[in-house]
Every structure is written in structure tokens, then in C-alpha cells.
Write an enzyme that holds these catalytic residues in place. Sequence first.
Site, PDB file in Angstrom:
ATOM      1  N   LYS B 229       0.862  -1.184   0.000  1.00  0.00           N
ATOM      2  CA  LYS B 229       0.000   0.000   0.000  1.00  0.00           C
ATOM      3  C   LYS B 229       0.893   1.226   0.000  1.00  0.00           C
ATOM      4  O   LYS B 229       1.563   1.517   0.989  1.00  0.00           O
ATOM      5  CB  LYS B 229      -0.900  -0.020   1.242  1.00  0.00           C
ATOM      6  CG  LYS B 229      -1.935   1.077   1.246  1.00  0.00           C
ATOM      7  CD  LYS B 229      -2.845   0.985   2.463  1.00  0.00           C
ATOM      8  CE  LYS B 229      -4.034   1.922   2.358  1.00  0.00           C
ATOM      9  NZ  LYS B 229      -3.701   3.266   1.903  1.00  0.00           N
ATOM     10  N   ARG B 234      -4.968   8.039  -4.549  1.00  0.00           N
ATOM     11  CA  ARG B 234      -5.631   7.145  -5.501  1.00  0.00           C
ATOM     12  C   ARG B 234      -6.088   7.958  -6.708  1.00  0.00           C
ATOM     13  O   ARG B 234      -6.734   8.987  -6.542  1.00  0.00           O
ATOM     14  CB  ARG B 234      -6.843   6.528  -4.790  1.00  0.00           C
ATOM     15  CG  ARG B 234      -7.651   5.556  -5.608  1.00  0.00           C
ATOM     16  CD  ARG B 234      -7.097   4.171  -5.438  1.00  0.00           C
ATOM     17  NE  ARG B 234      -7.861   3.160  -6.139  1.00  0.00           N
ATOM     18  CZ  ARG B 234      -8.818   2.430  -5.589  1.00  0.00           C
ATOM     19  NH1 ARG B 234      -9.181   2.652  -4.345  1.00  0.00           N
ATOM     20  NH2 ARG B 234      -9.429   1.491  -6.291  1.00  0.00           N
ATOM     21  N   LYS B 397      -7.551  -3.411   3.428  1.00  0.00           N
ATOM     22  CA  LYS B 397      -6.289  -2.693   3.593  1.00  0.00           C
ATOM     23  C   LYS B 397      -5.789  -2.968   5.002  1.00  0.00           C
ATOM     24  O   LYS B 397      -6.583  -3.038   5.958  1.00  0.00           O
ATOM     25  CB  LYS B 397      -6.456  -1.192   3.359  1.00  0.00           C
ATOM     26  CG  LYS B 397      -7.506  -0.519   4.214  1.00  0.00           C
ATOM     27  CD  LYS B 397      -7.634   0.942   3.839  1.00  0.00           C
ATOM     28  CE  LYS B 397      -8.811   1.571   4.580  1.00  0.00           C
ATOM     29  NZ  LYS B 397      -9.123   2.913   4.116  1.00  0.00           N
TER      30      LYS B 397
END
Lengths: 336, 546
Positions: B229, B234, B397
Site C-alpha cells: 500500500k 488514488r 487494507k
Amino acid sequence: MRASDLLCSRPEGLYCPPGDFFIDPVRPVARALITHGHSDHARPGHRAVLATAETLDIMELRCGADFAGSKQAMRLGETISLNDVKVTFQPAGHVLGSAQICVEHRGMRIVASGDYKRQPDATCAPFIPIPCDVFITEATFGLPVFRHPHPADEIARLLKSVEQFPERTHLVGAYALGKAQRVISLLRQAGYERTIYIHGALTKLCDYYQSRGIELGDLQPATVEAGGKEDFAGEIVVGPPAAFSDRWARRFPDPVACFASGWMRIRQRAKQRGVELPLIISDHSDWDELTETITETGAGEVWVTHGREEALVRWCELDGIAARPLHLVGYEDEGD
Amino acid sequence: MRRFAELLDRLVLTPSRNGKLTLLTDYFRNVEDPDRGLALAAITGDLSIAAVKPAMLRTLVTERMDPVLFGYSYDYVGDLAETVSLVWPEPPGHHAANIRPTLADVVGALQSASRSDGPRVLARLLDRADISARYAIIKLVTGGLRIGVSARLAKQALADLGKVDVSEIEELWHGLTPPYADLFAWLEGKGPKPETAAKALFRPVMLANPVGDGDLERLDPADYAAEWKWDGIRVQAVCEGGIRRLYSRTGDDISPAFPDLVEAMTFEGVLDGELLVGDPQRETGTFSDLQQRLNRKTVSAKMLDRYPVFVRCYDLLQKGGEDVRALPFLERRARLENFVRRLDPARFDLSPLALFSDWPALEEMRSNPPHPVIEGVMLKRRDSAYLAGRPKGPWFKWKRDPFTVDAVLMYAQRGHGKRSSFYSDYTFGVWAGPEGAEELVPVGKAYFGFTDEELRQIDKFVRDNTIERFGPVRSVRADRSHGLVLEVAFEGLNRSTRHKSGVAMRFPRISRLRWDKPAGEADRIETLQALLDRTIDYSETETRIS
């Protein structure tokens, strides 16, 4: 005679040498004439006090029965002589019992207006303009940015918000003397008939207003009884502004902080205080009322006190009226 | 116009998100077309009106009133738009009620005004408006409403109005134009869903859920693929029929701020990935480097050179004309690998899969990532289709544990809205200076992370230990022997020239109250400085290379 021989500024407040009295003194004096009951104008400890009956009552409610050595009630419109100085009280339209004090001696007439407003107000007698040589005006909202809207429109915004957020309590901050009762009265005039809840600090004065025949409808203390916080969902609660940042406010569900004050005209003021719904309702004159009143009195000279003196002095200069700031200390804007 | 002005006035003072949504949906429900659509466009920044400069505004008003009185007024209020709205003299013989313009009248007049005509048109509009409408008009022409409402929130209000998912609005959004009559008709059930004929539209993104307690025990590691990550933002890169767009994850078109990247978008399709600063083959920059490029309308050549951006790709939504969102993750991934291989390697690379055998192994990788700009791992079910929103199950996540520091409470500020009777915003500091003469330097401010009960406890501590008051702020007693120690969790540190301590925390929150810990034993600034030195500063690396 010169105007400054009739009224002048002393550390204790505005003084009349020929009449030997003070108007709204900030320190204890022998003889005080009081325009209205707000605590910065009406202080305890004078030997003799002359004021309207309502102002005397309000002083007694706020400061206790022994607030002065002796007291004498003046009727609005009545004239008396103090050492040859003619003194008349006329309504100022500020709060219940508020008066302008007109002082006249040897052909010179000065009007000390105290705090005043020109908007209609069902909770007190309306301001009467008095022709005079010198007009002493307040300048709390003495800047062209202060333009008060119609109070009915402000109340309509409050009622709309109550409809929009039925799960929340609308907490209306309003000073205990005058503003709180005016807000309640305006709500009644707008047809709001539900119970209005009030903070304990307002009880005595609301009771007093009602005893003087001012309709405030059903008022109940904003205390949590057997039920819970949800009891106040969708209701209007009126209290002194300071109470809202106090732990007192925690008894209400997700309150909408409202504040009824002329200061709410300025967004940053509302923001700083965490006010979510500012209600621009004032017991002081706005810029237009101040300038119109000065014109109406026909005064050749204007003394400007407590507030933003410089702008009003400037306006008078542009209009060909002699003007100067009158430096008096100790006046806050309790009433707004 | 009156209702739009009232909406702005209320939004700017309403702190809660739900409160804002109520105000917006009520407005959209009660106001007719085209006014509501124009208001929507004004809020989302999609209304184009030629700007009026502040100096022009000042000229207009001082032609109408004494400049000295204006000066006093402006000094007092401090905001030009507000001052002008308040002092603007109503023209003589003006009768308020019957001639108030609508928002459409105002926008129409402003949009059709020529450059030279602009000031006169504006003055005429101000003559016809009341105070709060004047303020709204001035805000429209000076650009930027600044009412604390994002385009995303406005879209959420539309979704609430029509009882549809906000992703449906986001997907349509870039194909629509003000005043959005077709959108409102659909939301009110009076018309069909608007057709999206436009090219290069945003696709609602798929989001992951955080790994919660016990989540992994129920899952088979063999069903999941893992990726690092990365700590960027994004983005979705879309190229369709010659139109190129870079979108944020909420569907805001951010292409103009990234011409360097858009130039390299030579493909036909839709990519999902992380926007990062640096050169993928050499070095990945930190989030604070990336911040240099965010929230800009335009970007200088120097910025482009110093902070180049690239996309680390992790999904493919559309390949050429083919929508591949329904395919399983691994099949999309295989297509993605081929797809990225053909792109400019300085602007696009592939987010590598992180191989792991079982959950403990992944946990180890999460806790000790191989790169400082990695903030954890992503888990994606191998057979998961690409779904809009945040479905529970297919994607997770799993962030590395936050950093923590023990700091001492120094100042507390009263909150807003629900919290206006609580001291709920806390400034905290750590010790600095030589032994025997330590003093606290503030290192951050946090206003969440605690429970309601803890809030009550801290509030009481603040009231009982107040030293000074500055308006809504109180300083509290904080010395070596007396003070409240707060364990503060944060995601990272940036160097800061603005703070005396030289550091700025990212996403600080109160993780624990350490009533047990003496204030003198709280952390020292050196602890934070050491952490700062551990994270590589890309801009400095670059200087070293060149």
C-alpha cells in the site's frame, strides 16, 4: 451658556454642574439619573437615584433592594427641576423602562439618549425624537456595515431551521434584560405558540416583563426532569449567551447554537463564537437609524459615545454638523 | 437569489456534515430549475463567470460612498466581499420587494456581460439585491465560495435527494452540464437516467475495508493476493476517443494540475493506481513531496521538473473498448501487466504483488515494509470483480501500526457544534532543551481519537488546570511535575518551517490518555527528529543525485 457648562465628562461619568447630578455614572455618586437597567449604565451604590419606575424595579431585581440610598421614579414625558435645571425623561425604545434624558438650562437643551433604537419593539415604549441643541448619541453600531434587517425575517429563519432540524434543540443566546424578552415576544408575534424553555438566569426578568403586561406566552425552565435529553428535541431554548459554552448546554440533543445580537451581522463574529445560526436582532440603532436620528433631532452639535465614535463623527462632518467623541469609560455592550 | 444567499450563509456556519447535507437536500428539493442547478454548479466549481478583481470592487463602492467611511468599515470587517455587501448604498427611490433577481437572472447577466461592461453589470445587480444576496453575488464574481462544502458533499446531497448511491452520480457527473435539469428530473423520478454519451467519464472506484479483529482468521490466505500500500493518492487515468482525464478517487477532474502525466497517457482504456512523486525506476518520493503538486490549478515548469509524478498501476477497468470490471482480479491483473508494459516507464509502472504464504508472514511484511513510502499492505481476493463502493470481503487494507509519541497537553480549544461546551481540540508538546531547563515545544494538534467519556475527563482536567484564557483557548498547567500525558498516534512526520519544533504530524489523533505517566517522562523532541531522519526526503535525494 456653553453646552460644556451644562454637561461635561468626569471620571465618574457624564456630569451636570448646575444641576449637580450625573447621568449613568460608573462610580458611586450623590445623585444619579439612570437611563436604563443594563448593568454598565445602572450600577448600585449611589446615594440617590432618579429613573423610570421600570428601571428602578429592574435595578432592584438585579442588585437587591438596597441598591441605592433613595430612589425616585420619573414618568416618561414628565419634567422636574433639579437646582433650576429642567430634566425630562422620554422613551428611548431600547429595553423596558429605558429613557432618554433631556437636560435644559438657560436656553440650552442637551439630550443624553442613552442606548436607543428605532425598530418597533413590543416590549418597550418607542423612541421619541426630541429637538435639541446637542444630541449625545451612542455608537455601539456606529459603522456603515451595521444594517439591521427586519427582526421578523430573522425570526422566520429561526423557525425555518427548527422545521429543518426537528431532532435538534435550538439554543438562542440572548442577553437577560431586554433581548431575551424581545426574542420571545417576536416568536409569539410570528405565531409560535409552543412552550419556550428558558435558562434560570432569565426567570426573574421574564416574570417581571409579564407582570408589566408584556405577553411572553408559556415559559418553562430548561431543566431535565424525569425524561431525558430528547425532551428538548425540536424545541427552542433561550438563555444568556455565556451559558452555551458552559456545561449547562450539554443537556440538549445536538444543539443548534443561535445568537440574537447586532454583532451577528459580521460573519467572522458568528464564526468565532461557534454560532451556527446568527440572528441579527439588536436593541441598538444601526448605522441608518443613528444617522437618521441625528438629522431628526436637528441638533447643531453631536457628542458621540461608547462605540465606534470616529465613523459617526466623520459622517457628521460630511453633513456639516459639529461633532466630537465624548470619552466616557466603563460602558460595555451588555445589551447586545 | 435570496434562497441561494441564505444557503451559503448557513452552510458556512454549519460545522456538521449531516447538517450541511440537510441544508443542501432541502435546497435542491424546494428550489426550482434552473436556479438549483446553477447553485449546484457554483458549489462544485463548474460555473464559469468572468472574474472581477478586488480592486474593481473597491472602485465601484468608493464611487458610491465616502472612502474614509469605507476604510473604517473595511478595517473593521476585514473581508472585502462582506464589507461591500454591507455598505453598498441602495439607490434612491429603491423599493425592495418586487424586483429581486433570481440566481438565473444574476448568472445570465454576468455571463453575457462583456469585459468592459462587467463592472457596470455587477453594480446594477448589487443595486437590486439585498445584503445577503449582494454577498453571494460578490462571491460568485470573485471566485471561490469557500463555504466548506466539497463537490463530493454536494453529490452526496443529490444522492440523498434521489435515494440513489453517490457512485451513480459520480459516474454520470462529467457528462452533465449546468443547470443539470435532466439530473434533477431523474432524481425526482420525473425523467429517465441521463445518458452518458460523453467520453472519458469517471468510473466509481472500488474501495477496501480495514482489516478488523478476527477478520483474517476466517479467510484462507490462498484466496488472496497482496500488494504494497503506497502512500500517495488514488487516481483513475482515463483515455477514450482522444480525451484524457485524470480523476481523484471521488471523481474530481485533476488533469490540469498534472500535464506531465496527462501527456504520457497515450493509451485507450481506464487505469486505477496510486499517484506518486518521483521516477518509478529510481525513487519513490514521500507524501510530503507529493503534496507540493496537490491542490494546484496550474503548475510551474520548476515544479514539474522537481516533483515529477507517475502512476503505480494496480488495476485495469477498461481495455480499449472492452469493460473488464466484471472479470476476476487475477485476469484483470494479467491484462494490466501487458497493458502497462507498453506505457512510458517514467510515468507508469506496475504495483508488484507481494508474495506471502500465511497471515503471520504477511503481518511481518506489513510491519516491516521494504520502503519508507509504503504504509501497509492491500489484500485482494483473487476472484473479485471490480465493484463500485466499499463491498465487505473482496478487498482489505492492512496498514502498518501508526507511530506513537507521548506528549503533554499544553492548550485546549473549545469545539464547535455538538462539542461547543467541551474543550475538545488539543495542542500538545514534547520536551526540548538541556537537562534541567527542559521546556515544551508544541508538535501538533488533535481533536479526535478519544471516547465521549475520555472527552469528559479531559474537559474536566482542562477546566481544573487552566492557567490562562485567550478567547476560546485555555492554556493548561504543564510542567515537569504536573500535566496530562497524551499518547498521540500519527501516520508520519513532515519537516516544517512553520512550526517551532520543525516537524508537522500527519493525521495525529489521541490514542490513549496516560493518567499514569508523569509529565516529566513524556517524549523528547529528539525522538521525533530521529523518526524524521528515517524517512527519505525525495527532494533531497534528487539534489544528491544531480
